[in-house]
Motif scaffolding. Structure first.
Motif, PDB file in Angstrom:
ATOM      1  N   THR A  96       0.811  -1.221   0.000  1.00 58.14           N
ATOM      2  CA  THR A  96       0.000   0.000   0.000  1.00 58.14           C
ATOM      3  C   THR A  96       0.841   1.267   0.000  1.00 58.14           C
ATOM      4  OG1 THR A  96      -0.142  -0.041   2.419  1.00 58.14           O
ATOM      5  CG2 THR A  96      -1.911  -1.134   1.187  1.00 58.14           C
ATOM      6  N   ASN A  97       2.149   1.145   0.022  1.00 58.46           N
ATOM      7  CA  ASN A  97       3.036   2.316   0.034  1.00 58.46           C
ATOM      8  C   ASN A  97       4.178   2.140  -0.968  1.00 58.46           C
ATOM      9  OD1 ASN A  97       2.319   4.346   2.329  1.00 58.46           O
ATOM     10  ND2 ASN A  97       2.036   2.331   3.253  1.00 58.46           N
ATOM     11  N   GLN A  98       3.839   1.733  -2.180  1.00 57.77           N
ATOM     12  CA  GLN A  98       4.873   1.431  -3.158  1.00 57.77           C
ATOM     13  C   GLN A  98       5.654   2.671  -3.587  1.00 57.77           C
ATOM     14  OE1 GLN A  98       3.291  -0.879  -6.410  1.00 57.77           O
ATOM     15  NE2 GLN A  98       2.406  -2.410  -5.061  1.00 57.77           N
ATOM     16  N   GLY A  99       4.986   3.832  -3.639  1.00 62.09           N
ATOM     17  CA  GLY A  99       5.688   5.067  -4.004  1.00 62.09           C
ATOM     18  C   GLY A  99       6.783   5.423  -3.014  1.00 62.09           C
ATOM     19  N   PRO A 100       6.447   5.548  -1.708  1.00 58.68           N
ATOM     20  CA  PRO A 100       7.492   5.831  -0.705  1.00 58.68           C
ATOM     21  C   PRO A 100       8.579   4.767  -0.649  1.00 58.68           C
ATOM     22  CG  PRO A 100       5.331   6.294   0.198  1.00 58.68           C
ATOM     23  CD  PRO A 100       5.098   5.640  -1.129  1.00 58.68           C
ATOM     24  N   VAL A 101       8.187   3.486  -0.761  1.00 56.36           N
ATOM     25  CA  VAL A 101       9.187   2.412  -0.724  1.00 56.36           C
ATOM     26  C   VAL A 101      10.177   2.571  -1.873  1.00 56.36           C
ATOM     27  CG1 VAL A 101       9.522  -0.068  -1.082  1.00 56.36           C
ATOM     28  CG2 VAL A 101       7.813   0.732   0.532  1.00 56.36           C
ATOM     29  N   SER A 102       9.650   2.777  -3.074  1.00 57.36           N
ATOM     30  CA  SER A 102      10.517   2.960  -4.237  1.00 57.36           C
ATOM     31  C   SER A 102      11.395   4.197  -4.076  1.00 57.36           C
ATOM     32  CB  SER A 102       9.665   3.080  -5.504  1.00 57.36           C
ATOM     33  OG  SER A 102      10.455   3.434  -6.611  1.00 57.36           O
ATOM     34  N   GLY A 103      10.799   5.296  -3.604  1.00 60.62           N
ATOM     35  CA  GLY A 103      11.567   6.527  -3.437  1.00 60.62           C
ATOM     36  C   GLY A 103      12.704   6.384  -2.442  1.00 60.62           C
ATOM     37  N   ILE A 104      12.424   5.744  -1.302  1.00 57.91           N
ATOM     38  CA  ILE A 104      13.451   5.579  -0.268  1.00 57.91           C
ATOM     39  C   ILE A 104      14.571   4.663  -0.753  1.00 57.91           C
ATOM     40  CG2 ILE A 104      13.900   4.606   2.025  1.00 57.91           C
ATOM     41  CD1 ILE A 104      11.038   5.566   2.777  1.00 57.91           C
ATOM     42  N   LEU A 105      14.202   3.502  -1.304  1.00 59.89           N
ATOM     43  CA  LEU A 105      15.227   2.550  -1.735  1.00 59.89           C
ATOM     44  C   LEU A 105      16.047   3.111  -2.893  1.00 59.89           C
ATOM     45  CD1 LEU A 105      13.261  -0.828  -1.534  1.00 59.89           C
ATOM     46  CD2 LEU A 105      14.939   0.085   0.073  1.00 59.89           C
ATOM     47  N   LYS A 106      15.382   3.694  -3.882  1.00 61.44           N
ATOM     48  CA  LYS A 106      16.119   4.292  -4.995  1.00 61.44           C
ATOM     49  C   LYS A 106      16.896   5.523  -4.550  1.00 61.44           C
ATOM     50  CE  LYS A 106      15.146   1.528  -8.393  1.00 61.44           C
ATOM     51  NZ  LYS A 106      16.219   0.766  -9.081  1.00 61.44           N
ATOM     52  N   GLY A 107      16.399   6.202  -3.505  1.00 62.33           N
ATOM     53  CA  GLY A 107      17.129   7.344  -2.968  1.00 62.33           C
ATOM     54  C   GLY A 107      18.457   6.938  -2.357  1.00 62.33           C
ATOM     55  N   TYR A 108      18.443   5.889  -1.560  1.00 64.60           N
ATOM     56  CA  TYR A 108      19.700   5.399  -0.984  1.00 64.60           C
ATOM     57  C   TYR A 108      20.625   4.861  -2.068  1.00 64.60           C
ATOM     58  CZ  TYR A 108      18.701   5.912   3.994  1.00 64.60           C
ATOM     59  OH  TYR A 108      18.470   6.429   5.241  1.00 64.60           O
TER      60      TYR A 108
END
Length: 538
Positions: free
Chosen positions: A140-152
């Motif tokens: 339910t939070n794929q946007g934040p998950v993708s942003g955080i992981l791709k951010g790191y």
């Protein structure tokens, strides 16, 4: 008590796995650090610019073999994929270390290509294992998950560059040794602790707040790295303090699983209990959005349902997404791969600042776009590809700025390219799952990532390599070549800016075609949010 919780269905297990995923992403950007040691390879192996660019293409070709990781991501344990990535990175970068440190004679050109390819493939194994697991764990939070992981992942280039400069005075040989050893150790830790965990009914209540915490920590790390980069040269003491502080900041996310273990011992929930009403409506096996329509299993699935790779390729949406992704990441990779040479052409002796700027601002692009796209869907039902369209225009502007080559243009251009490259990677990941489902996501993701080696070959290997050599002059001893002045890459930047404008048109088309899908996602998110509040008030 700790071992009991780690072996149970505790939220601590899921969040500990996510922390490990963050760490893996923080070291998985080793493939984007080629500019840090490419000059050493060029001088030791006596290469011209086209040959050097083809080496950078070889490392990106390794990503093409990520399809293998995608194929087995649903059949093999995630731990196996991570271990394979660790071994490949250890061999790929470890074999280059004795060459750059001049402990052995330079290897044949084809062998260096093979080892660079291995190093590139190690990154795809890490990314596939991490993204597939976390996208399923936090549906339910794929946007934040993708942003955080791709951010790191974006920060990893700056982390490696700055740590190497702080501890080893930016020696290329020490840098390569770091690339070989550190990711292997982190992957082995993640292979033990990261696992896929079924969603629970309580997931939606705490996740948003915790993801905000991860975002804040990540931004602090980015600002910390940026402050170190722009503060000039540093002595041994300051550099050592910086390295210790950076390691401490990377360890802070551990407070989340510790909190669930120590402060919330009653938060363990029954994983067998009903959770579906708090999640996006999903197909039985996958978790893709189900549209009310044909119940016949043999029909071509509609956008939002699970697609096999063949079914996805039959849709025009998949090809629009693929080509627009190529326009964005191909131009971005060309800048990343040639940034060292671009800086030298404009008279900069030390180009590490541009590499770090691209990495850090790429992080901000990924983090902000992940959260912003989720917010826009929830509040306005804005199609996620719309942010990709905005990034294409900014990328075109960055290319134009670097083509003009006024004083300071490389600083502005590297920042703009970093932001837009980050947005493109962070947004496309959830778009693919929202359009084509999570059941075959590992393979779909890696097919999209074929754009990285393809874009590197087209824009860096062919376009930039040939046009640079056409402007370069042969050195006095007749070995190698070089070019000084803004004309060296001007035509390259103009062609890339035009490509970005074309990509903008494709992204706008995809946004229009998926408008109804994102309206449904918007309605579902509102429903989930209402249910989560109702449950917490009971």
């Amino acid at each position: 008590m700790v071992l009991g919780f780690l072996s149970s269905a505790s939220p601590a297990v899921k969040w500990l796995g996510f922390v490990c995923a963050v760490w893996v992403q923080a070291v998985a950007g080793n493939n984007d650090t080629f500019s840090n040691y490419s000059d050493a390879l060029k001088s030791l192996m006596v290469l011209n610019q086209l040959q050097l660019n083809n080496l950078s293409v070889a490392k990106d070709v390794g990503k093409a073999f990520g399809i293998l990781a995608g194929l087995v991501s649903d059949k093999l344990p995630i731990s196996i994929i991570l271990i394979v990535g660790a071994v490949e990175g250890l061999l790929g970068y470890g074999a280059q270390w004795p060459v750059v440190s001049q402990k052995i004679r330079p290897l044949p050109y084809w062998q260096v290509c093979v080892f660079l390819c291995l190093g590139g493939n190690s990154t795809t194994c890490m990314n596939t294992a991490i993204l597939v697991t976390c996208m399923r764990n936090f549906r339910t939070n794929q946007g934040p998950v993708s942003g955080i992981l791709k951010g790191y992942l974006a920060l990893s280039t700056a982390i490696f560059t700055d740590l190497s400069a702080a501890l080893f005075s930016a020696k290329p040989s020490a840098f390569l040794l770091t690339l070989a050893i550190i990711p292997a150790i982190v992957c082995l830790v993640a292979a033990i602790l990261l696992r896929e965990i079924p969603p629970t009914a309580n997931d939606a209540k705490d996740q948003s707040v915790i993801f905000h915490f991860f975002n804040v920590v990540a931004m602090i790390i980015a600002l910390y790295l940026l402050a170190y980069d722009i503060s000039g040269s540093h002595g041994h003491l300051i550099s050592s303090i910086f390295a210790a502080g950076l390691l401490f900041l990377l360890a802070i996310p551990l407070f989340v699983p510790v909190y669930f273990i120590v402060a919330k011992p009653t938060s363990v929930v029954d994983v067998e209990g009903p959770a579906s009403e708090f999640l996006l409506p999903q197909n039985e096996e996958s978790g893709a959005i189900v549209e009310e329509a044909n119940e016949d299993k043999k029909h071509q699935p509609v956008i939002g349902e699970d697609h096999t790779i063949v079914e996805a390729m039959r849709t025009s949406d998949s090809w629009i997404l693929f080509v627009s992704f190529l326009c964005g990441v191909g131009t971005g990779m060309c800048v990343l791969n040639n940034l060292g040479r671009m800086g030298q052409a404009l008279g900069y002796n030390d180009v590490s600042i541009f590499i770090s700027l691209t990495s850090i601002w790429g992080f901000f692009g990924r983090i902000i776009s992940g959260m912003a796209s989720e917010y826009c869907i929830e509040k306005k039902a804005t199609p996620r590809p719309m942010l990709n369209a905005v990034s294409q225009i900014l990328m075109a502007a960055g290319c134009v700025v670097m083509a003009v080559a006024f004083p300071g243009s490389l600083y502005i251009g590297s920042i703009l390219v970093g932001i837009c490259y980050g947005v493109r990677l962070a947004i496309t990941v959830p778009v693919a799952s929202e359009l084509f489902g999570l059941k075959y996501y590992g393979l779909l993701y890696n097919i999209l990532m074929l754009n990285l080696p393809l874009g590197s070959f087209l824009f860096s290997g062919l376009l930039a390599g040939y046009l640079y050599d056409a402007q370069a002059t042969t050195s006095i001893d007749g070995v190698g070549n070089s070019c000084l002045g803004p004309h060296c890459y001007r035509l390259v930047f103009i062609i890339m800016a035009t490509t970005c404008v074309f990509g903008f048109g494709l992204d706008m088309l995809l946004a229009l075609r998926t408008k109804n899908l994102y309206l449904k996602i918007h309605e579902i998110k509102k429903f989930n949010k209402y249910n989560a509040r109702s449950t917490s008030s009971m």
